[in-house]
Design a protein around this motif. Structure first.
Motif, PDB file in Angstrom:
ATOM      1  N   ILE A 305      74.599  19.431  69.335  1.00  0.00           N
ATOM      2  CA  ILE A 305      76.021  19.519  69.692  1.00  0.00           C
ATOM      3  C   ILE A 305      76.868  18.770  68.663  1.00  0.00           C
ATOM      4  CG2 ILE A 305      77.741  18.790  71.391  1.00  0.00           C
ATOM      5  CD1 ILE A 305      75.635  19.295  73.565  1.00  0.00           C
ATOM      6  N   ALA A 306      76.358  17.627  68.193  1.00  0.00           N
ATOM      7  CA  ALA A 306      77.087  16.820  67.212  1.00  0.00           C
ATOM      8  C   ALA A 306      77.070  17.438  65.817  1.00  0.00           C
ATOM      9  CB  ALA A 306      76.499  15.409  67.154  1.00  0.00           C
ATOM     10  N   GLY A 307      76.229  18.460  65.605  1.00  0.00           N
ATOM     11  CA  GLY A 307      76.150  19.105  64.302  1.00  0.00           C
ATOM     12  C   GLY A 307      75.405  18.289  63.260  1.00  0.00           C
ATOM     13  N   LYS A 308      74.536  17.368  63.685  1.00  0.00           N
ATOM     14  CA  LYS A 308      73.743  16.567  62.760  1.00  0.00           C
ATOM     15  C   LYS A 308      72.411  17.257  62.477  1.00  0.00           C
ATOM     16  CE  LYS A 308      75.682  12.160  64.376  1.00  0.00           C
ATOM     17  NZ  LYS A 308      75.370  10.840  64.995  1.00  0.00           N
ATOM     18  N   LEU A 309      72.009  17.238  61.223  1.00  0.00           N
ATOM     19  CA  LEU A 309      70.733  17.832  60.846  1.00  0.00           C
ATOM     20  C   LEU A 309      69.605  16.836  61.080  1.00  0.00           C
ATOM     21  CD1 LEU A 309      71.780  19.555  57.499  1.00  0.00           C
ATOM     22  CD2 LEU A 309      71.651  20.579  59.780  1.00  0.00           C
ATOM     23  N   THR A 310      68.411  17.340  61.347  1.00  0.00           N
ATOM     24  CA  THR A 310      67.240  16.485  61.526  1.00  0.00           C
ATOM     25  C   THR A 310      67.025  15.625  60.281  1.00  0.00           C
ATOM     26  OG1 THR A 310      66.207  18.178  62.905  1.00  0.00           O
ATOM     27  CG2 THR A 310      64.775  16.464  62.036  1.00  0.00           C
TER      28      THR A 310
END
Length: 623
Positions: A305-310
């Motif tokens: 949801i936050a749009g952060k990549l692994t």
């Protein structure tokens, strides 16, 4: 769901919506009763937190003023003064809804049919995330997507394609309201659109419900939505026959005749009771409880949801050596996707060409896949607008022209959509990529080898507000000596350096290796030539001026393909249309061979030596 109960404020709310529509633009107002029932009885949202994740989504595919009015009445950040500034410069109420510009707008619409298709994308993203994260007792993702559509949208082919797909995928989270008012800009739809829309949607696998009087039958409207929500096994088309209710020609008379307490002499008037009708709901407590029982899933969904990549995902990108076998960049793309999708499960997409080994996004009842499956083929803007996913769409380069409207909306809406366009260049046919590098807010990549392909994906996945187009070859491309992921990620770099050069050749994609052939031949003749690979203009333009001038430096003329005047002194490329045949023969026909580029290069060198004077980089300009 309880039975419909008439509210004393219903009539005045509908009248308020209609008079505001008249005040704003003199717009058709037949959908006011449906909008009132939807937003007062069903729509689950929170105007104070407009991006909370499980909100219902609303798409207005066939207009704009009605949505602005409802956002104002619901309490979003849209004031009465904003409504008065409709279609004025820099207002929050431009001529069509634009996501990211006006609070509460989910997708940018405008081109007819795009909003319809975006709705299907929203439904797909919801179904995928619900299948992935919902648990027994925790139905944390269960929202609906509601779409208002009209005859203009349903005449468009893109709407038909999206509707067919939604029916096949059994997207029961979609409820579409068809404004069946028989009106188009050209007059009555009878002059051009006489098909049985309801029968068409039944053939697609949709539920179809009909209300004869969409103007007064509020209970019928209510019951139709309730019925749709009971059966989440197929999308619903709710056909509402509408009167042609317009203004402002008879606004004063109409207001006085309604007898709902709306003063005919006051514009932009909203009774206080109308504001009180529309309320909001909350979701945070349920999601917190979910996190306590399922912390791993909670953390993963929160990340998405936050749009952060692994963290560390980029370590999975393939890296190549010059000695590695030549491969088509469309195959290199498949290799990248196969490597990174296990680490980045939010990548959802599909392909008309080569594809990574993924589970198909399909209803489980078909036996063809699962809603958990990340492979899918289109409707990408709506998917990204939903959140929690990064969509990619793969087709032939030539077919990107069919998606021109959607690509433009990707750019305008700042959707991180990856458009994978294979079979570029005349190696297959004359797929036109000439205009795409010049499009605002689009990164157009044309990688020349494996490392450049990995770099294109790296940048596409880290550029959060910019769509990317990856133009990929069918023919095999050798891996370049100086190519690295780091260099290619700058959008342009030197692949063959020479000091005291007489010419620099600039190219991209499948033509870089041809430029290198020409340079090798010229070197054997004692001519010094540099070669630059420029796979992405927009990324190269973001680099510091010092770096760009080190790549495209002064001192010698620069030769590049047609259309590259920004980066070169001279241009050469394909000079005709219509040829077909084996790709090597096509390249020969148009002079795109190492030997011919060498010949062209010598002409450029001779011309500039005879001309004399300083040769300044084309990047050195006043503006």
């Amino acid at each position: 769901m309880a039975n419909f109960t008439q509210d004393s404020a219903d009539d005045v709310c509908i009248a308020t919506i209609r008079t505001l529509a008249a005040d704003v633009v003199g717009a058709p107002m037949g959908m006011a009763p449906i909008a009132h029932v939807l937003f007062s009885r069903f729509f689950n949202a929170n105007p104070k937190n407009s991006k909370w994740f499980n909100r219902d989504r609303f798409v207005l595919s066939n207009g704009c003023a009605l949505q602005y009015i409802m956002l104002h009445l619901l309490g979003y950040k849209l004031s009465m003064d904003d409504l008065k500034q409709f279609r004025q410069v820099d207002s929050l109420t431009p001529g069509h809804p634009e996501t990211g510009h006006t609070d509460g707008i989910e997708v940018t619409t405008g081109p007819l049919g795009q909003g319809f298709a975006n709705g299907v994308g929203l439904g797909i993203a919801q179904a995928h995330l619900a299948a992935t994260f919902n648990k027994d007792g925790f139905d944390i993702i269960n929202n609906y997507t509601y779409v208002f559509t009209g005859d203009g949208c349903l005449m468009e082919g893109v709407a038909s394609e999206a509707a067919s797909l939604a029916g096949h995928l059994q997207l029961g989270n979609l409820i579409y309201f068809y404004d069946d008012n028989h009106i188009s800009i050209d007059g009555d739809t009878a002059v051009a659109f006489t098909e049985n829309v309801e029968q068409r949607f039944l053939s697609y696998g949709w539920q179809v419900l009909h209300v004869d009087d969409g103007d007064r039958d509020l209970e019928g409207i209510y019951n139709a939505v309730v019925e749709a929500q009971k059966r989440r096994t197929s999308p619903l088309l709710f056909a509402c026959e509408q009167p042609s209710v317009t203004a402002p020609s008879s606004r004063d008379t109409w207001c006085s005749e309604t007898k709902f307490g709306l003063p005919a002499d006051k514009t932009f008037y909203v009774p206080e009771d109308t504001y009180k009708v529309y309320a909001a709901k909350k979701w945070d407590a349920l999601f917190a409880s979910y996190g306590q029982k399922y912390p791993k899933e909670h953390a993963e969904l929160s990340r998405r949801i936050a749009g952060k990549l692994t963290e560390g995902w980029e370590k999975s990108l393939p890296i190549y050596k010059p000695s590695d076998a030549a491969q088509a960049s469309r195959k290199l793309s498949e290799i990248v996707l196969t490597a990174i999708t296990p680490i980045l499960p939010e990548l959802i997409g599909g392909s008309a060409d080569l594809r990574a080994a993924m589970i198909d996004f399909q209803p489980e009842s078909t036996g063809l896949g699962s809603y958990k499956g990340p492979r899918y083929g289109c409707i990408a803007n709506g998917m990204h607008a939903y959140g929690g996913v990064i969509p990619f769409v793969a087709t032939f380069m030539n077919f990107v022209s069919y998606a021109a409207g959607a690509v433009r909306l990707s750019a305008l809406s700042k959707h991180q959509v990856i458009w994978v366009a294979t079979h570029d260049s005349i190696g297959l046919g004359e797929d036109d990529c000439g205009a795409l590098p010049r499009h605002a807010n689009i990164d157009f990549w044309r990688p020349a080898d494996g490392n450049e392909t990995s770099a294109a994906y790296y940048m596409a996945l880290t550029r959060k507000h910019t769509p990317s187009i990856l133009s990929l070859s069918r023919q095999n491309l050798p891996n370049l000596e100086e190519s690295t992921l780091e260099r290619a990620s700058k959008g342009g770099y030197v692949v063959l350096e020479e000091q005291g050069e007489e010419l620099t050749i600039v190219s991209s994609g499948s033509e870089v290796s041809i430029a290198l052939e020409a340079a090798v031949q010229l070197k054997s003749e004692g001519v010094k030539v540099r070669v630059v690979s420029l796979p992405c203009w927009s990324i190269f333009d973001l680099q510091p001026q010092e770096y760009r001038l080190s790549v495209l430096r002064s001192g010698a003329p620069i030769l590049a393909p047609f259309g590259w005047q920004k980066y070169s002194h001279e241009q050469f490329g394909m000079f005709g249309w219509g040829a077909s045949g084996p790709y090597k023969k096509i390249y020969e026909k148009f002079g795109l061979t190492g030997s011919n580029i060498a010949s062209v290069s010598k002409k450029v060198i001779t011309f500039y030596k005879q001309k004399g004077g300083e040769v300044v980089s084309p990047l050195v300009k006043a503006l």
